[in-house]
Design a protein around this motif. Structure first.
Motif, PDB file in Angstrom:
ATOM      1  N   ASP A  28     -22.665   9.551  39.147  1.00 29.64           N
ATOM      2  CA  ASP A  28     -24.107   9.607  39.386  1.00 29.64           C
ATOM      3  C   ASP A  28     -24.684   8.322  39.953  1.00 29.64           C
ATOM      4  OD1 ASP A  28     -24.148  12.189  38.457  1.00 29.64           O
ATOM      5  OD2 ASP A  28     -24.705  11.624  36.402  1.00 29.64           O
ATOM      6  N   SER A  29     -23.977   7.201  39.789  1.00 34.54           N
ATOM      7  CA  SER A  29     -24.548   5.923  40.200  1.00 34.54           C
ATOM      8  C   SER A  29     -23.760   5.175  41.268  1.00 34.54           C
ATOM      9  CB  SER A  29     -24.703   5.011  38.983  1.00 34.54           C
ATOM     10  OG  SER A  29     -23.436   4.727  38.411  1.00 34.54           O
ATOM     11  N   LYS A  30     -22.506   5.549  41.500  1.00 34.30           N
ATOM     12  CA  LYS A  30     -21.716   4.801  42.489  1.00 34.30           C
ATOM     13  C   LYS A  30     -20.650   5.680  43.126  1.00 34.30           C
ATOM     14  CE  LYS A  30     -19.050   2.708  38.711  1.00 34.30           C
ATOM     15  NZ  LYS A  30     -19.933   3.242  37.639  1.00 34.30           N
ATOM     16  N   SER A  31     -20.153   5.217  44.281  1.00 25.29           N
ATOM     17  CA  SER A  31     -19.105   5.945  44.986  1.00 25.29           C
ATOM     18  C   SER A  31     -18.268   4.969  45.809  1.00 25.29           C
ATOM     19  CB  SER A  31     -19.697   7.016  45.912  1.00 25.29           C
ATOM     20  OG  SER A  31     -20.437   6.421  46.962  1.00 25.29           O
ATOM     21  N   LEU A  32     -17.048   5.378  46.122  1.00 26.56           N
ATOM     22  CA  LEU A  32     -16.135   4.598  46.941  1.00 26.56           C
ATOM     23  C   LEU A  32     -15.381   5.559  47.855  1.00 26.56           C
ATOM     24  CD1 LEU A  32     -14.648   1.923  47.664  1.00 26.56           C
ATOM     25  CD2 LEU A  32     -12.994   2.520  45.863  1.00 26.56           C
ATOM     26  N   SER A  33     -15.366   5.251  49.153  1.00 28.83           N
ATOM     27  CA  SER A  33     -14.636   6.089  50.107  1.00 28.83           C
ATOM     28  C   SER A  33     -13.688   5.225  50.927  1.00 28.83           C
ATOM     29  CB  SER A  33     -15.600   6.821  51.045  1.00 28.83           C
ATOM     30  OG  SER A  33     -16.333   5.908  51.843  1.00 28.83           O
ATOM     31  N   ILE A  34     -12.626   5.869  51.433  1.00 29.93           N
ATOM     32  CA  ILE A  34     -11.630   5.191  52.248  1.00 29.93           C
ATOM     33  C   ILE A  34     -11.384   6.022  53.494  1.00 29.93           C
ATOM     34  CG2 ILE A  34      -9.721   6.291  50.997  1.00 29.93           C
ATOM     35  CD1 ILE A  34      -8.080   3.742  51.551  1.00 29.93           C
ATOM     36  N   GLY A  35     -11.220   5.355  54.622  1.00 34.99           N
ATOM     37  CA  GLY A  35     -10.969   6.051  55.876  1.00 34.99           C
ATOM     38  C   GLY A  35     -10.228   5.145  56.840  1.00 34.99           C
ATOM     39  N   GLY A  36      -9.967   5.661  58.024  1.00 36.23           N
ATOM     40  CA  GLY A  36      -9.273   4.863  59.026  1.00 36.23           C
ATOM     41  C   GLY A  36      -8.649   5.726  60.090  1.00 36.23           C
ATOM     42  N   ARG A  37      -7.741   5.115  60.834  1.00 37.43           N
ATOM     43  CA  ARG A  37      -7.073   5.827  61.920  1.00 37.43           C
ATOM     44  C   ARG A  37      -5.719   5.198  62.207  1.00 37.43           C
ATOM     45  NH1 ARG A  37     -10.521   4.017  67.253  1.00 37.43           N
ATOM     46  NH2 ARG A  37     -12.251   4.756  65.957  1.00 37.43           N
ATOM     47  N   ALA A  38      -4.825   5.998  62.768  1.00 44.63           N
ATOM     48  CA  ALA A  38      -3.580   5.524  63.364  1.00 44.63           C
ATOM     49  C   ALA A  38      -3.637   5.944  64.822  1.00 44.63           C
ATOM     50  CB  ALA A  38      -2.373   6.125  62.668  1.00 44.63           C
ATOM     51  N   GLU A  39      -3.574   4.968  65.733  1.00 42.96           N
ATOM     52  CA  GLU A  39      -3.818   5.246  67.148  1.00 42.96           C
ATOM     53  C   GLU A  39      -2.706   4.632  67.988  1.00 42.96           C
ATOM     54  OE1 GLU A  39      -7.603   4.992  70.263  1.00 42.96           O
ATOM     55  OE2 GLU A  39      -7.659   3.915  68.348  1.00 42.96           O
ATOM     56  N   ALA A  40      -1.830   5.480  68.511  1.00 41.80           N
ATOM     57  CA  ALA A  40      -0.763   5.034  69.406  1.00 41.80           C
ATOM     58  C   ALA A  40      -1.250   5.207  70.839  1.00 41.80           C
ATOM     59  CB  ALA A  40       0.502   5.850  69.170  1.00 41.80           C
ATOM     60  N   ARG A  41      -1.241   4.117  71.619  1.00 38.53           N
ATOM     61  CA  ARG A  41      -1.795   4.176  72.974  1.00 38.53           C
ATOM     62  C   ARG A  41      -1.089   3.161  73.865  1.00 38.53           C
ATOM     63  NH1 ARG A  41      -7.658   1.075  72.439  1.00 38.53           N
ATOM     64  NH2 ARG A  41      -6.802  -0.835  71.560  1.00 38.53           N
ATOM     65  N   PHE A  42      -1.162   3.400  75.164  1.00 36.89           N
ATOM     66  CA  PHE A  42      -0.566   2.468  76.125  1.00 36.89           C
ATOM     67  C   PHE A  42      -1.446   2.374  77.354  1.00 36.89           C
ATOM     68  CE2 PHE A  42       1.353   6.601  77.091  1.00 36.89           C
ATOM     69  CZ  PHE A  42       1.177   6.705  78.467  1.00 36.89           C
ATOM     70  N   ASN A  43      -1.283   1.254  78.069  1.00 31.30           N
ATOM     71  CA  ASN A  43      -2.052   0.966  79.267  1.00 31.30           C
ATOM     72  C   ASN A  43      -1.087   0.665  80.413  1.00 31.30           C
ATOM     73  OD1 ASN A  43      -3.362  -1.247  81.144  1.00 31.30           O
ATOM     74  ND2 ASN A  43      -5.079  -0.207  80.163  1.00 31.30           N
ATOM     75  N   ILE A  44      -1.389   1.208  81.597  1.00 30.26           N
ATOM     76  CA  ILE A  44      -0.584   0.947  82.786  1.00 30.26           C
ATOM     77  C   ILE A  44      -1.479   0.366  83.865  1.00 30.26           C
ATOM     78  CG2 ILE A  44       0.863   1.942  84.592  1.00 30.26           C
ATOM     79  CD1 ILE A  44       1.691   4.106  82.660  1.00 30.26           C
ATOM     80  N   SER A  45      -1.169  -0.860  84.286  1.00 32.01           N
ATOM     81  CA  SER A  45      -1.955  -1.534  85.315  1.00 32.01           C
ATOM     82  C   SER A  45      -1.216  -2.776  85.781  1.00 32.01           C
ATOM     83  CB  SER A  45      -3.329  -1.933  84.774  1.00 32.01           C
ATOM     84  OG  SER A  45      -4.030  -2.718  85.715  1.00 32.01           O
ATOM     85  N   ASP A  46      -1.428  -3.136  87.034  1.00 32.82           N
ATOM     86  CA  ASP A  46      -0.870  -4.395  87.527  1.00 32.82           C
ATOM     87  C   ASP A  46      -1.513  -5.589  86.834  1.00 32.82           C
ATOM     88  OD1 ASP A  46       0.874  -3.141  89.222  1.00 32.82           O
ATOM     89  OD2 ASP A  46      -0.393  -3.328  91.007  1.00 32.82           O
ATOM     90  N   GLU A  47      -2.652  -5.381  86.178  1.00 36.83           N
ATOM     91  CA  GLU A  47      -3.289  -6.447  85.403  1.00 36.83           C
ATOM     92  C   GLU A  47      -2.374  -6.938  84.285  1.00 36.83           C
ATOM     93  OE1 GLU A  47      -6.209  -7.940  85.721  1.00 36.83           O
ATOM     94  OE2 GLU A  47      -7.250  -6.727  87.210  1.00 36.83           O
ATOM     95  N   ASN A  48      -1.450  -6.077  83.844  1.00 32.75           N
ATOM     96  CA  ASN A  48      -0.559  -6.434  82.744  1.00 32.75           C
ATOM     97  C   ASN A  48       0.617  -7.311  83.189  1.00 32.75           C
ATOM     98  OD1 ASN A  48      -2.117  -4.809  80.989  1.00 32.75           O
ATOM     99  ND2 ASN A  48      -0.959  -2.988  81.581  1.00 32.75           N
ATOM    100  N   LYS A  49       0.806  -7.451  84.482  1.00 36.91           N
ATOM    101  CA  LYS A  49       1.920  -8.253  84.983  1.00 36.91           C
ATOM    102  C   LYS A  49       1.606  -9.739  84.881  1.00 36.91           C
ATOM    103  CE  LYS A  49       3.643  -4.784  88.261  1.00 36.91           C
ATOM    104  NZ  LYS A  49       3.979  -4.509  89.680  1.00 36.91           N
ATOM    105  N   ASN A  50       2.622 -10.559  85.080  1.00 35.74           N
ATOM    106  CA  ASN A  50       2.439 -11.995  85.078  1.00 35.74           C
ATOM    107  C   ASN A  50       1.605 -12.430  86.284  1.00 35.74           C
ATOM    108  OD1 ASN A  50       4.125 -12.185  82.792  1.00 35.74           O
ATOM    109  ND2 ASN A  50       5.952 -12.220  84.107  1.00 35.74           N
ATOM    110  N   ASP A  51       1.136 -13.671  86.257  1.00 34.83           N
ATOM    111  CA  ASP A  51       0.308 -14.178  87.349  1.00 34.83           C
ATOM    112  C   ASP A  51       1.037 -14.150  88.692  1.00 34.83           C
ATOM    113  OD1 ASP A  51      -1.741 -14.625  85.578  1.00 34.83           O
ATOM    114  OD2 ASP A  51      -1.256 -16.750  85.267  1.00 34.83           O
ATOM    115  N   ASP A  52       2.361 -14.254  88.655  1.00 36.32           N
ATOM    116  CA  ASP A  52       3.124 -14.243  89.909  1.00 36.32           C
ATOM    117  C   ASP A  52       3.512 -12.839  90.345  1.00 36.32           C
ATOM    118  OD1 ASP A  52       4.974 -13.615  88.015  1.00 36.32           O
ATOM    119  OD2 ASP A  52       6.336 -15.286  88.432  1.00 36.32           O
TER     120      ASP A  52
END
Length: 315
Positions: A28-52
Motif C-alpha cells: 500500500d505504501s511502496k513498490s519496486l520494479s525492474i526492467g531492461g533490455r538485451a540488444e544485439a546490433r551492428f553497424n556497417i560504414s566506412d566511418e568504422n575504418k581506420n584513418d588510413d
C-alpha cells in the motif's frame, strides 16, 4: 520507438516505466520494479575504418541495460522516488545512465542526480529512431540528456507540463559548466502538442552558451509527425539546428524517417556540423521482441553513409 509525444513529469515516467518492467515488490505504501533490455546490433560504414582507410567496416554495437525504479509513500502529500539505470556495451564497457532520487508533491516533482535536462521532453519529439537521429538540436551541453549534478523540477497542470533544471559544476572540475534551463509543453486533446524551452550556461569555457528550443508534434491514428528547432550561441559563434521526424505504424511494422541538420556561423563563415536523412523499419513480434534496420544518408562532404541492424529483447 521512443515515446516522443506528451512526455510526462519525472515521477509519472518513473512509476510507469516500460511496458515490460516487472514489479518485484508492492504494497500500500511502496513498490519496486525492474526492467531492461538485451540488444544485439551492428553497424556497417566506412566511418568504422581506420584513418588510413584500412580495417573493417563492420562494428559490433551490442549493449544491455537494466534499471531499478522505486517509490514510497511518506504521507498523503509526499512520495519519495528513485531510479537507477546502467548500460553494458560489448567489450565490457560499463556506465551509469541514470541515478537520481527525489520527492513528488502536490506542486510537482523535485529530484537530484544524473538525469535529463528540462529540454529533453522537447527534443524527444523528433528523437524517435532506434538507430540514428537525435543530434541536430543539442547545440550546448546543458541541452542534453543524462547530466550529472542535475537538480530538476517537473510538474503537470492539466494539459500543461513544465520542467526546469540546474546543473552544478562538480568540485573536481576545472571548468565552468554550470547551466540552467526551463521548458514547457501543452498537449491539445486532438493530437497536437506544442513546446518551447530555453537553456543558458557555459560549455566548459569562459564564455556564455545558450539556446532556445521550439517543438511541435501531431499524432493521428497510426501517423506521427514532429519538428524541433533550436537557435543559440557559444561566445561569438552562432548556432542553428533542426530535426524533422515522421512515423507510420502498420500492424506490427513501423516505418520511420528523420532529417537532422546543425550549423555554426562565426565571422560570417558557416560550417555544417550535421546534415543527413535516416530511414528505419521496426518489426515488433510482441511486446518483448523486435528487430530493426536503419540507414543514414549523409549529406556532408567526406562523411560516409551507415547501415545499422539490431534485434532487441525487453524484459
Amino acid at each position: 520507438m521512443k515515446k516522443a509525444v506528451l512526455a510526462s513529469a519525472i515521477l509519472a515516467s518513473l512509476v510507469a516505466g516500460t511496458a515490460n518492467a516487472a514489479t518485484v515488490y508492492e504494497d500500500d505504501s511502496k513498490s519496486l520494479s525492474i526492467g531492461g533490455r538485451a540488444e544485439a546490433r551492428f553497424n556497417i560504414s566506412d566511418e568504422n575504418k581506420n584513418d588510413d582507410g584500412t580495417g573493417n567496416a563492420f562494428k559490433d554495437k551490442s549493449r544491455a541495460r537494466i534499471n531499478l525504479k522505486g517509490k514510497a509513500k511518506i504521507n498523503d502529500a509526499l512520495t519519495a522516488f528513485g531510479k537507477y539505470e546502467a548500460e553494458i556495451k560489448s567489450g565490457a564497457t560499463f556506465k551509469t545512465r541514470y541515478l537520481f532520487a527525489g520527492f513528488d508533491t502536490q506542486a510537482g516533482a523535485f529530484s537530484y542526480g544524473k538525469q535529463d535536462s528540462a529540454q529533453v521532453m522537447l527534443t524527444d519529439y523528433t528523437d524517435i529512431l532506434a538507430t540514428f537521429g537525435g543530434d541536430g538540436v543539442d547545440l550546448v551541453d546543458g541541452n542534453a540528456d543524462k547530466l550529472d549534478n542535475n537538480f530538476v523540477y517537473s510538474g503537470e497542470f492539466n494539459n500543461l507540463t513544465i520542467s526546469s533544471n540546474y546543473v552544478v559544476e562538480d568540485s573536481e572540475g576545472n571548468k565552468d559548466t554550470d547551466s540552467y534551463g526551463i521548458a514547457a509543453q501543452y498537449a491539445f486533446p486532438f493530437g497536437l502538442s506544442l513546446g518551447a524551452g530555453y537553456v543558458n550556461g557555459q560549455d566548459g569555457t569562459d564564455v556564455d552558451a545558450s539556446q532556445y528550443n521550439l517543438a511541435v508534434s501531431y499524432e493521428f491514428s497510426n501517423f506521427y509527425a514532429a519538428a524541433t528547432y533550436a537557435s543559440g550561441e557559444n561566445g561569438d559563434t552562432d548556432l542553428t539546428g533542426y530535426e524533422l521526424a515522421t512515423a507510420f505504424k502498420m500492424n506490427k511494422f513501423i516505418a520511420q524517417a528523420v532529417y537532422n541538420f546543425q550549423q555554426s556561423e562565426e565571422a560570417g563563415v558557416k560550417d555544417d556540423k550535421k546534415d543527413y536523412f535516416a530511414l528505419e523499419g521496426i518489426y515488433k513480434f510482441n511486446k518483448n521482441l523486435r528487430t530493426y534496420a536503419g540507414y543514414k544518408f549523409q549529406q556532408l562532404d567526406g562523411a560516409d553513409d551507415e547501415l545499422q541492424v539490431g534485434i532487441r529483447y525487453d524484459f
